[in-house]
Design an enzyme around this catalytic site. Sequence first.
Site, PDB file in Angstrom:
ATOM      1  N   HIS A  63     -10.585  -5.766  11.078  1.00 19.34           N
ATOM      2  CA  HIS A  63     -10.472  -6.537   9.839  1.00 19.34           C
ATOM      3  C   HIS A  63     -10.103  -7.988  10.164  1.00 19.34           C
ATOM      4  O   HIS A  63      -9.325  -8.245  11.096  1.00 19.34           O
ATOM      5  CB  HIS A  63      -9.352  -5.979   8.957  1.00 19.34           C
ATOM      6  CG  HIS A  63      -9.597  -4.599   8.428  1.00 19.34           C
ATOM      7  ND1 HIS A  63     -10.813  -3.960   8.495  1.00 19.34           N
ATOM      8  CD2 HIS A  63      -8.754  -3.745   7.784  1.00 19.34           C
ATOM      9  CE1 HIS A  63     -10.707  -2.760   7.918  1.00 19.34           C
ATOM     10  NE2 HIS A  63      -9.469  -2.604   7.496  1.00 19.34           N
TER      11      HIS A  63
ATOM     12  N   CYS B 198      -3.710  -0.897   6.715  1.00 19.69           N
ATOM     13  CA  CYS B 198      -4.192  -1.653   7.884  1.00 19.69           C
ATOM     14  C   CYS B 198      -4.168  -3.171   7.660  1.00 19.69           C
ATOM     15  O   CYS B 198      -3.741  -3.932   8.534  1.00 19.69           O
ATOM     16  CB  CYS B 198      -5.593  -1.186   8.254  1.00 19.69           C
ATOM     17  SG  CYS B 198      -6.655  -0.858   6.843  1.00 19.69           S
TER      18      CYS B 198
HETATM   19  N1  LIG Z   1      -9.899   3.835   8.801  1.00 15.51           N
HETATM   20  C1  LIG Z   1      -8.861   3.002   8.805  1.00 15.51           C
HETATM   21  O1  LIG Z   1      -8.930   1.831   9.235  1.00 15.51           O
HETATM   22  C2  LIG Z   1      -7.546   3.446   8.284  1.00 15.51           C
HETATM   23  C3  LIG Z   1      -6.462   2.624   8.489  1.00 15.51           C
HETATM   24  C4  LIG Z   1      -5.215   3.011   8.031  1.00 15.51           C
HETATM   25  C5  LIG Z   1      -5.103   4.217   7.380  1.00 15.51           C
HETATM   26  N2  LIG Z   1      -6.189   5.005   7.183  1.00 15.51           N
HETATM   27  C6  LIG Z   1      -5.989   6.285   6.505  1.00 15.51           C
HETATM   28  O2  LIG Z   1      -6.173   7.343   7.431  1.00 15.51           O
HETATM   29  C7  LIG Z   1      -6.744   8.466   6.768  1.00 15.51           C
HETATM   30  C8  LIG Z   1      -8.008   8.922   7.497  1.00 15.51           C
HETATM   31  O3  LIG Z   1      -8.922   7.850   7.597  1.00 15.51           O
HETATM   32  P1  LIG Z   1     -10.225   7.930   8.529  1.00 15.51           P
HETATM   33  O4  LIG Z   1     -10.829   6.589   8.427  1.00 15.51           O
HETATM   34  O5  LIG Z   1      -9.889   8.487   9.871  1.00 15.51           O
HETATM   35  O6  LIG Z   1     -11.126   9.005   7.720  1.00 15.51           O
HETATM   36  P2  LIG Z   1     -12.228  10.027   8.264  1.00 15.51           P
HETATM   37  O7  LIG Z   1     -12.928   9.461   9.435  1.00 15.51           O
HETATM   38  O8  LIG Z   1     -13.013  10.421   7.075  1.00 15.51           O
HETATM   39  O9  LIG Z   1     -11.362  11.306   8.771  1.00 15.51           O
HETATM   40  C9  LIG Z   1     -10.638  12.146   7.878  1.00 15.51           C
HETATM   41  C10 LIG Z   1      -9.928  13.240   8.668  1.00 15.51           C
HETATM   42  O10 LIG Z   1      -9.108  14.010   7.786  1.00 15.51           O
HETATM   43  C11 LIG Z   1      -9.424  15.397   7.968  1.00 15.51           C
HETATM   44  N3  LIG Z   1      -9.178  16.143   6.729  1.00 15.51           N
HETATM   45  C12 LIG Z   1      -9.761  15.974   5.534  1.00 15.51           C
HETATM   46  N4  LIG Z   1      -9.261  16.861   4.647  1.00 15.51           N
HETATM   47  C13 LIG Z   1      -8.354  17.607   5.316  1.00 15.51           C
HETATM   48  C14 LIG Z   1      -7.521  18.716   4.952  1.00 15.51           C
HETATM   49  N5  LIG Z   1      -7.511  19.212   3.720  1.00 15.51           N
HETATM   50  N6  LIG Z   1      -6.708  19.232   5.905  1.00 15.51           N
HETATM   51  C15 LIG Z   1      -6.697  18.743   7.160  1.00 15.51           C
HETATM   52  N7  LIG Z   1      -7.472  17.698   7.557  1.00 15.51           N
HETATM   53  C16 LIG Z   1      -8.286  17.148   6.644  1.00 15.51           C
HETATM   54  C17 LIG Z   1     -10.908  15.380   8.347  1.00 15.51           C
HETATM   55  O11 LIG Z   1     -11.291  16.609   8.932  1.00 15.51           O
HETATM   56  P3  LIG Z   1     -12.849  17.064   8.959  1.00 15.51           P
HETATM   57  O12 LIG Z   1     -13.485  16.335  10.119  1.00 15.51           O
HETATM   58  O13 LIG Z   1     -12.746  18.521   9.181  1.00 15.51           O
HETATM   59  O14 LIG Z   1     -13.444  16.687   7.651  1.00 15.51           O
HETATM   60  C18 LIG Z   1     -10.893  14.225   9.352  1.00 15.51           C
HETATM   61  O15 LIG Z   1     -10.323  14.654  10.571  1.00 15.51           O
HETATM   62  C19 LIG Z   1      -6.943   8.041   5.309  1.00 15.51           C
HETATM   63  O16 LIG Z   1      -5.802   8.446   4.598  1.00 15.51           O
HETATM   64  C20 LIG Z   1      -6.995   6.542   5.398  1.00 15.51           C
HETATM   65  O17 LIG Z   1      -6.571   5.923   4.200  1.00 15.51           O
HETATM   66  C21 LIG Z   1      -7.412   4.656   7.627  1.00 15.51           C
END
Ligand SMILES: NC(=O)c1ccc[n+]([C@@H]2O[C@H](COP(=O)([O-])OP(=O)(O)OC[C@H]3O[C@@H](n4cnc5c(N)ncnc54)[C@H](OP(=O)(O)O)[C@@H]3O)[C@@H](O)[C@H]2O)c1
Length: 330
Positions: free
Chosen positions: A234, A126
């Site tokens: 950010h 990001c």
């Molecule tokens: N937040 C940001 O600004 C941002 C920006 C760029 C990239 N990212 C990337 O995007 C990803 C998610 O970030 P987030 O902030 O959205 O995190 P989050 O709110 O913690 O959400 C994680 C998601 O992944 C799912 N998940 C976890 N383990 C899984 C599995 N084994 N199989 C299928 N689904 C699974 C979770 O499902 P449950 O609800 O069932 O646990 C939830 O839907 C990360 O890799 C992060 O590095 C985030």
Amino acid sequence: MKVAVVGATGLVGSEILTVLEERNFPVEELLPVASARSVGKEITFKGKKYKVVSVEEAIAAQPDIAIFSAGGATSLELAPKFAAVGTTVVDNSSAWRMNPNHKLVVPEINAHVLEDSDKIIANPNCSTIQMVVALAPLHKRYTIKRIVVSTYQSVTGTGKAAVDQLMNERGGKEGAKVYPHPIDMNILPHIDVFLDNGYTKEEMKMVNETKKIFGDDSIRVTATTVRVPAMGGHSESVNVEFAQEFDLDEVRRLLEAAPGVVVQDDVKNNVYPMPINAHHKDEVFVGRLRRDETQPKTLNMWIVADNLRKGAATNAVQIAEYLVERSLVH
Ligand SMILES: NC(=O)c1ccc[n+]([C@@H]2O[C@H](COP(=O)([O-])OP(=O)(O)OC[C@H]3O[C@@H](n4cnc5c(N)ncnc54)[C@H](OP(=O)(O)O)[C@@H]3O)[C@@H](O)[C@H]2O)c1
């Protein structure tokens, strides 16, 4: 298109659903996927309720596109399984970004590198995305030599558990901690893990991904990434040195004309980008444009974007749109 959203219950995943809906992406069949603990839960898309399905069910349905935001380990394990059934994966995690066999794409800059043989495409970090979107038109005109960046990153960048930690601390409630220290009324100069060189992994993502996206290993980047108790996006203080002399009015014009960039720079009226105004927006906001008076050919700027939008969901959906427009998914 038959579209799977892997991580549909998370912060980025929910935003992906919103962006797909807002941009009227041609979703004929939606497969919301999350971990086993969420299977059967309901999510809403375009006013219709969908049940979260398991990974196995989604793979068996052979979607055309899967947009992943479910963490690096999940992506490393599952993206190849989707690719093996013919699905094109756009992945938000860091799993594939620096792999030389996979493209790292910000559509405004390098969508042209995509081919129909690309089955796993990486979405950059990001903090990198918003910085390179704002720097791309300036790099084209003046050629970047060196970037010094310090970030002020929202808790939303760590996912829903981090937002809960901030809100619990603010409300005086006990709860799970995702950071090693309090985040409310505090800042942490620590994003992702520390590496042997003393930098964090987040800092090195900014260094390495910037070079890969611009296709220029000679650009020197040094970063300090910091978590702040902000919500809407950010922010980044960027000091950039060019090979060529620049004109500040021309810089402004180039930024105003750049796709996906909005200039907010009227300091007499206290106008500058802030996360509170970037929230839920797709654009990258740029302001505080001024010369670095300590050395020639160097510009200071302030860049803000919603990390869940352009930093993740919007960029991923734009990649998917490009694939559909160019018939690169079948
Ligand atoms: N937040 C940001 O600004 C941002 C920006 C760029 C990239 N990212 C990337 O995007 C990803 C998610 O970030 P987030 O902030 O959205 O995190 P989050 O709110 O913690 O959400 C994680 C998601 O992944 C799912 N998940 C976890 N383990 C899984 C599995 N084994 N199989 C299928 N689904 C699974 C979770 O499902 P449950 O609800 O069932 O646990 C939830 O839907 C990360 O890799 C992060 O590095 C985030």
